[in-house]
Design a protein around this motif. Structure first.
Motif, mmCIF file in Angstrom:
data_model
loop_
_atom_site.group_PDB
_atom_site.id
_atom_site.type_symbol
_atom_site.label_atom_id
_atom_site.label_comp_id
_atom_site.label_asym_id
_atom_site.label_seq_id
_atom_site.Cartn_x
_atom_site.Cartn_y
_atom_site.Cartn_z
ATOM 1 N N ASP A 134 0.720 -1.171 0.285
ATOM 2 C CA ASP A 134 -0.533 -0.034 -0.307
ATOM 3 C C ASP A 134 0.547 0.874 -0.249
ATOM 4 O OD1 ASP A 134 -2.962 -0.906 1.729
ATOM 5 O OD2 ASP A 134 -2.041 -1.203 -0.055
ATOM 6 N N THR A 135 2.275 1.081 -0.165
ATOM 7 C CA THR A 135 3.084 2.045 -0.693
ATOM 8 C C THR A 135 2.560 2.685 -1.602
ATOM 9 O OG1 THR A 135 5.012 1.297 0.228
ATOM 10 C CG2 THR A 135 5.201 3.333 -0.448
ATOM 11 N N PRO A 136 2.351 4.615 -1.517
ATOM 12 C CA PRO A 136 1.615 4.919 -2.766
ATOM 13 C C PRO A 136 2.793 4.906 -4.204
ATOM 14 C CG PRO A 136 1.274 5.965 -0.904
ATOM 15 C CD PRO A 136 2.444 5.384 -0.655
ATOM 16 N N GLU A 137 2.410 4.728 -5.101
ATOM 17 C CA GLU A 137 2.845 4.833 -6.527
ATOM 18 C C GLU A 137 3.878 5.496 -6.738
ATOM 19 O OE1 GLU A 137 2.856 1.834 -8.146
ATOM 20 O OE2 GLU A 137 0.806 0.778 -7.103
ATOM 21 N N GLY A 138 5.453 5.498 -7.057
ATOM 22 C CA GLY A 138 5.956 6.959 -7.512
ATOM 23 C C GLY A 138 7.163 6.953 -6.817
ATOM 24 N N GLN A 139 6.289 7.041 -4.832
ATOM 25 C CA GLN A 139 7.289 7.374 -3.894
ATOM 26 C C GLN A 139 8.276 6.175 -3.670
ATOM 27 O OE1 GLN A 139 5.661 8.263 -0.127
ATOM 28 N NE2 GLN A 139 4.221 10.018 -0.909
ATOM 29 N N THR A 140 9.781 6.697 -3.333
ATOM 30 C CA THR A 140 10.503 5.734 -2.559
ATOM 31 C C THR A 140 9.605 5.569 -1.307
ATOM 32 O OG1 THR A 140 11.900 7.424 -1.450
ATOM 33 C CG2 THR A 140 12.289 6.966 -3.757
ATOM 34 N N PRO A 141 10.144 4.337 -0.377
ATOM 35 C CA PRO A 141 9.289 3.518 0.479
ATOM 36 C C PRO A 141 9.981 4.401 1.518
ATOM 37 C CG PRO A 141 10.045 1.670 -0.830
ATOM 38 C CD PRO A 141 10.482 2.799 -1.977
ATOM 39 N N VAL A 142 9.774 4.400 2.905
ATOM 40 C CA VAL A 142 9.988 4.976 3.761
ATOM 41 C C VAL A 142 11.555 4.856 4.050
ATOM 42 C CG1 VAL A 142 9.005 4.028 5.636
ATOM 43 C CG2 VAL A 142 9.636 6.611 5.827
ATOM 44 N N HIS A 143 12.263 3.513 4.466
ATOM 45 C CA HIS A 143 12.394 2.488 4.726
ATOM 46 C C HIS A 143 13.573 3.005 3.804
ATOM 47 C CE1 HIS A 143 10.704 -0.795 2.879
ATOM 48 N NE2 HIS A 143 12.091 -1.224 2.189
ATOM 49 N N LEU A 144 13.509 3.179 2.356
ATOM 50 C CA LEU A 144 15.021 3.675 1.493
ATOM 51 C C LEU A 144 14.801 5.028 1.009
ATOM 52 C CD1 LEU A 144 13.306 0.406 -0.583
ATOM 53 C CD2 LEU A 144 15.289 0.538 0.094
ATOM 54 N N LYS A 145 14.569 5.692 1.816
ATOM 55 C CA LYS A 145 14.693 7.271 2.096
ATOM 56 C C LYS A 145 15.923 7.763 2.690
ATOM 57 C CE LYS A 145 11.926 11.130 1.870
ATOM 58 N NZ LYS A 145 10.419 11.302 3.013
ATOM 59 N N GLU A 146 16.807 8.187 1.405
ATOM 60 C CA GLU A 146 18.035 8.644 2.140
ATOM 61 C C GLU A 146 17.978 9.792 2.424
ATOM 62 O OE1 GLU A 146 18.022 7.122 -2.219
ATOM 63 O OE2 GLU A 146 16.932 9.001 -1.126
ATOM 64 N N ASN A 147 17.791 10.290 2.507
ATOM 65 C CA ASN A 147 17.452 11.652 3.931
ATOM 66 C C ASN A 147 15.943 11.834 4.736
ATOM 67 O OD1 ASN A 147 20.233 12.755 2.845
ATOM 68 N ND2 ASN A 147 19.792 13.963 1.596
ATOM 69 N N PRO A 148 15.649 11.198 5.456
ATOM 70 C CA PRO A 148 14.178 11.391 5.773
ATOM 71 C C PRO A 148 14.180 12.763 6.985
ATOM 72 C CG PRO A 148 15.697 9.316 7.023
ATOM 73 C CD PRO A 148 16.535 10.316 5.853
ATOM 74 N N PHE A 149 13.268 13.279 7.091
ATOM 75 C CA PHE A 149 13.760 13.867 8.202
ATOM 76 C C PHE A 149 13.000 13.870 9.500
ATOM 77 C CE2 PHE A 149 11.645 17.156 5.641
ATOM 78 C CZ PHE A 149 11.408 16.903 3.901
ATOM 79 N N ILE A 150 12.295 12.334 9.875
ATOM 80 C CA ILE A 150 12.675 11.674 11.104
ATOM 81 C C ILE A 150 13.226 10.470 11.180
ATOM 82 C CG2 ILE A 150 11.013 10.882 13.111
ATOM 83 C CD1 ILE A 150 8.455 11.824 10.904
#
Lengths: 151, 191
Positions: A134-150
């Motif tokens: 259910d991750t929205p299409e076109g978005q990098t999954p949150v566990h693979l994000k390079e510079n997350p805010f949190i």
């Protein structure tokens, strides 16, 4: 989703130590505590998908716990198989990840470095990827994000 | 008041050639109100952008946490099912042991909510004469028992505050399996 409601004990506690009747086949239990279980949640879903789906379909059809014991045993055996494979191949990375989780209040977003190493090892040795449904299409999954805010 | 004003002749010393300003003078200069609002909204907009990005990321983190737990449901539910079956079977066995010794009740079924029970009449009324017998549930679906009977003097019952020495003078309660605990043995976790 669970069918089990915790009992309300009015006068005292009820602890029953009699074992399962012999007519039911025995299976050794998964003895994992919460942190290792949390770190392998997605890998377990990918590795044991057919057994989990069988079990949940059986559960959907009936609330009787005795009717779904067979599928439940299969799920437990698959989980034990996965755990043995992880201990044989990726023991160090797994240990670092769940020890980090223990220190960080079981927040997955605070242990991303260890999680990346663990996932890389698991993918290399066992071929399992972690996917968040259910991750929205076109978005990098949150566990693979390079510079997350949190972080 | 317009910016151009004419005062007329003033009596001034030669060292002061400029007209002495004494009237109210508020030149309308600087950004207009619309520009000020636009600037404030722009600055807030930058903040809102980062708030939105953060909220999206927090939503994804909540999604990850939820799916992590959902993935583990079959494993934990299977374990709970086995435990539940074990305890229900044990309870039925102990009920059979109790009822076998009694001569009062002849037809009964351990932990069964679908067999007729003497004393329950139509529409759930309680019949003291015990002439009527209707089952508790009529449905074909499985019904989990709400109440289970555990004999009060059975060894499976543990007083809820088992660590108390007495009801009046309480010992130190155990805290995370202290090494210096000299009281009663923990009946649930030990042995």
């Amino acid at each position: 989703m669970t069918t089990h409601r915790e009992g309300i004990f009015v006068d005292g506690l009820w602890v029953d130590k009699t074992p399962l009747p012999d007519s039911i086949p025995k299976v050794s239990e998964v003895g994992l505590t919460s942190a290792p279980l949390e770190s392998i949640g997605f890998h377990f879903a990918a590795y044991c998908k057919p057994f989990s789906e069988d079990f949940m379909l059986c559960k959907n059809s009936t609330q009787d716990p005795e009717k779904c014991l067979k599928e439940g045993r299969r799920v437990t055996r698959c989980a034990l198989d996965l755990i043995n494979k992880l201990k044989a191949n990726c023991d160090e990375e797994w240990k670092k990840h769940w020890e980090c989780l223990d220190k960080k209040n079981h927040h997955l977003w605070q242990c991303r470095t260890q999680e990346r190493e663990f996932n890389d090892c698991v993918f290399k040795k066992l071929g399992i990827t972690k996917t968040i449904p259910d991750t929205p299409e076109g978005q990098t999954p949150v566990h693979l994000k390079e510079n997350p805010f949190i972080k | 008041m317009s910016s151009a004003y004419s005062i007329g002749a003033q009596d001034r010393p030669p060292a002061m050639p400029e007209t002495i300003k004494f009237t109210r003078y508020f030149p309308r200069r600087g950004p207009s109100g619309a520009v000020v609002f636009a600037g404030a909204m722009a600055i807030m907009g930058v903040g809102w952008y980062y708030v939105a990005q953060n909220n999206a990321e927090r939503r994804e983190l909540r999604r990850e946490k939820a799916w992590n737990r959902i993935s583990l449901v079959p494993l934990l539910q299977a374990e709970t099912d086995r435990d539940l079956v074990r305890r229900l079977h044990s309870n039925a066995a102990s009920e059979s042991k109790i009822m076998d010794g009694s001569n009062d009740v002849k037809e009964w079924s351990a932990v069964d909510l679908k067999t007729p029970v003497k004393g329950i009449g139509r529409y759930g009324v309680f019949d003291e004469t015990r002439q009527q017998a209707t089952p508790v549930y009529y449905t074909e679906r499985y019904v989990q028992p709400t109440y289970l009977f555990v004999a009060p003097d059975s060894e499976q019952v543990i007083p809820a505050q088992w660590w108390r020495g007495s009801k009046f003078f309480t010992l130190n309660p155990p805290y995370h399996n202290r090494a210096d605990w000299k009281g009663k043995k923990d009946p649930i976790n030990d042995e």
